[in-house]
Scaffold this active site. Structure first.
Site, short mmCIF file in Angstrom:
data_model
loop_
_atom_site.label_atom_id
_atom_site.label_comp_id
_atom_site.label_asym_id
_atom_site.label_seq_id
_atom_site.Cartn_x
_atom_site.Cartn_y
_atom_site.Cartn_z
N LYS A 130 0.82 -1.22 0.00
CA LYS A 130 0.00 0.00 0.00
C LYS A 130 0.85 1.26 0.00
O LYS A 130 0.39 2.32 -0.41
CB LYS A 130 -0.94 0.02 1.22
CG LYS A 130 -2.14 -0.90 1.11
CD LYS A 130 -3.15 -0.58 2.20
CE LYS A 130 -4.34 -1.51 2.18
NZ LYS A 130 -5.26 -1.24 3.30
N LYS A 211 -6.45 -10.82 -7.05
CA LYS A 211 -7.60 -11.05 -6.17
C LYS A 211 -8.74 -10.12 -6.53
O LYS A 211 -8.51 -8.94 -6.80
CB LYS A 211 -7.12 -10.77 -4.74
CG LYS A 211 -7.97 -11.35 -3.66
CD LYS A 211 -7.52 -10.87 -2.30
CE LYS A 211 -8.05 -9.49 -2.00
NZ LYS A 211 -8.19 -9.14 -0.60
N LYS A 214 -12.61 -5.01 -3.50
CA LYS A 214 -13.51 -3.87 -3.40
C LYS A 214 -12.88 -2.65 -4.06
O LYS A 214 -13.56 -1.83 -4.63
CB LYS A 214 -13.72 -3.51 -1.93
CG LYS A 214 -14.66 -4.39 -1.18
CD LYS A 214 -15.17 -3.61 0.03
CE LYS A 214 -14.86 -4.28 1.34
NZ LYS A 214 -13.86 -3.66 2.14
P1 AMP Z 1 -11.59 -6.24 2.44
O1 AMP Z 1 -12.51 -6.16 1.27
O2 AMP Z 1 -10.17 -6.26 2.00
O3 AMP Z 1 -11.91 -5.27 3.52
O4 AMP Z 1 -11.82 -7.67 3.08
C1 AMP Z 1 -12.91 -8.05 3.90
C2 AMP Z 1 -12.88 -9.55 4.09
O5 AMP Z 1 -13.15 -10.20 2.85
C3 AMP Z 1 -11.51 -10.09 4.54
O6 AMP Z 1 -11.72 -11.22 5.36
C4 AMP Z 1 -10.86 -10.46 3.24
O7 AMP Z 1 -9.81 -11.38 3.38
C5 AMP Z 1 -12.06 -11.04 2.48
N1 AMP Z 1 -11.85 -10.89 1.04
C6 AMP Z 1 -11.73 -9.74 0.34
N2 AMP Z 1 -11.56 -9.99 -0.97
C7 AMP Z 1 -11.55 -11.33 -1.11
C8 AMP Z 1 -11.40 -12.22 -2.22
N3 AMP Z 1 -11.24 -11.79 -3.46
N4 AMP Z 1 -11.43 -13.54 -1.97
C9 AMP Z 1 -11.63 -13.99 -0.73
N5 AMP Z 1 -11.78 -13.23 0.36
C10 AMP Z 1 -11.74 -11.91 0.18
#
Ligand code: AMP
Ligand code: TRP
Length: 351
Positions: A130, A211, A214
């Site tokens: 980041k 990956k 969001k």
């Molecule tokens: P974030 O969107 O990074 O705030 O992630 C929120 C939760 O969703 C965390 O537990 C992440 O590890 C999970 N997560 C986010 N993107 C993915 C993805 N593409 N595949 C699996 N888990 C995800």
């Protein structure tokens, strides 16, 4: 899901089953929640809410570690709460709350900062990613994993369900807990990350090497957003990048990551084994058929969620009330732990 019910009084909830394992997880109110969040996180949270004592936190303190417009943060915090309740988080079974509503999180972070060597934070790959190429990054971005450790340790969580990308941060929380325990005496449960096998990583539809995130959910064809209309879901999945072959089977060949990703999504939603999933597609005619069936399944899964979401967003007062109930219960657990931390480090407690 009942969203209108009063949550059971705190003491009653806490005593429901002392043997149940505590679970804590957090999610940032940034960007639009997408299928990766649902499959890698939210769905598992909902599926396990009867077995465990769950705390789920909308981590707005984490979100301001990078530039965030105040109005976006406010809107996205409520939207995420509504999306989580819509996915099936039941306020009678789980504690869902907003991190900034519970002051103990920021206070715990400060105390834990003072037992965490800076080198541990500089090593974090997410920090390196980041901060790469930026002229200036906030102190908060470096400190982010300590705040996260505090989130987990305040609730004496045994298990921390997260996607694969957060494994290193949970390891750090373990190291911080162990170090605090060593210096000040037994205080914290040393938590464990719980990472789903398949679906731990849902990959981008436009590029199965990265990956699904969001942060890129506005990029056309990258993600299925949780609130996408069926037509958009179908379009994104039908356009998913695959390969030039035609075999519909799980594979760890990077060239076949696109098909593997679609099968992984199908597997998590249906709850089948690899063999069952492959059998389901034995009669499929090529990748077009695979995509169509995955799209249908995802649409079927997300349509009721989208409907419930809009009902909840129509009654913001009720949504805020549910979050206030969550924060009250969260405080009843985290405040005593924070007091214990203060005692251990030698603060004079207010009379
Ligand atoms: P974030 O969107 O990074 O705030 O992630 C929120 C939760 O969703 C965390 O537990 C992440 O590890 C999970 N997560 C986010 N993107 C993915 C993805 N593409 N595949 C699996 N888990 C995800
Ligand atoms: N850092 C996590 C993420 O971006 C969110 C998070 C904050 C979290 N605090 C947590 C996850 C505590 C699990 C436990 O995904």
């Amino acid at each position: 899901m009942t969203t209108t019910a009063q949550a059971a009084p705190t003491a009653e909830r806490a005593s429901q089953s002392p043997a149940r394992r505590r679970v804590f997880s957090g999610v940032q109110p940034s960007g639009d929640p997408q299928l990766g969040n649902y499959i890698g996180a939210f769905k598992g949270w909902v599926d396990r809410q009867d077995e465990k004592e769950n705390f789920f936190c909308i981590v707005d303190l984490h979100t301001i570690t990078v530039d965030t417009a105040p109005d976006d943060l406010r809107r996205q915090s409520r939207e995420l709460a509504a999306a989580l309740f819509a996915c099936g988080i039941d306020p009678d079974k789980c504690t869902l709350f907003v991190q900034s509503h519970v002051a103990a999180h920021a206070e715990a972070c400060w105390i834990l900062n003072c037992v965490t060597p800076i080198g541990w934070l500089e090593r974090m790959t997410q920090f390196k990613d980041k901060s790469a190429g930026r002229e200036s990054v906030s102190t908060g971005l470096l400190d982010y994993p300590v705040l996260m450790a505090g989130d987990i340790l305040l609730y004496s969580a045994h298990e921390v369900p997260v996607g694969d990308d957060q494994r290193q941060h949970v390891e750090l929380a373990r190291d911080i807990a162990a170090r605090f325990n060593r210096i000040y005496g037994e205080t914290f449960v040393v938590p464990e990350a719980v990472i789903p096998d398949v679906g731990g990583r849902v990959m981008g539809l436009n590029d199965p090497r990265v990956k699904m995130s969001k942060s890129f959910s506005h990029v056309r064809g990258h993600a299925v957003r949780l609130l996408d209309e069926p037509r958009e879901i179908e379009r994104s999945i039908m356009r998913a990048v695959t390969d030039s072959g035609n075999e519909i089977a799980f594979s760890d060949d990077p060239d076949r990551a696109g098909v593997n990703n679609l099968l992984g999504i199908y597997k998590v939603i249906t709850g089948g084994t690899n063999a069952q999933v492959e059998r389901d597609f034995a009669d499929a005619r090529g990748y077009g058929d695979l995509k169509r069936r995955v799209a249908e399944l995802v649409i079927e899964e997300l349509t009721p969620i989208r409907r419930r979401y809009y009902e909840l967003m129509d009654d913001v007062a009720e949504l805020d009330r549910l979050l206030a109930v969550g924060a009250d219960h969260a405080r009843s657990v985290s405040d005593p732990k924070l007091t214990e931390m203060k005692e251990k480090v030698g603060f004079v407690l207010p009379s």
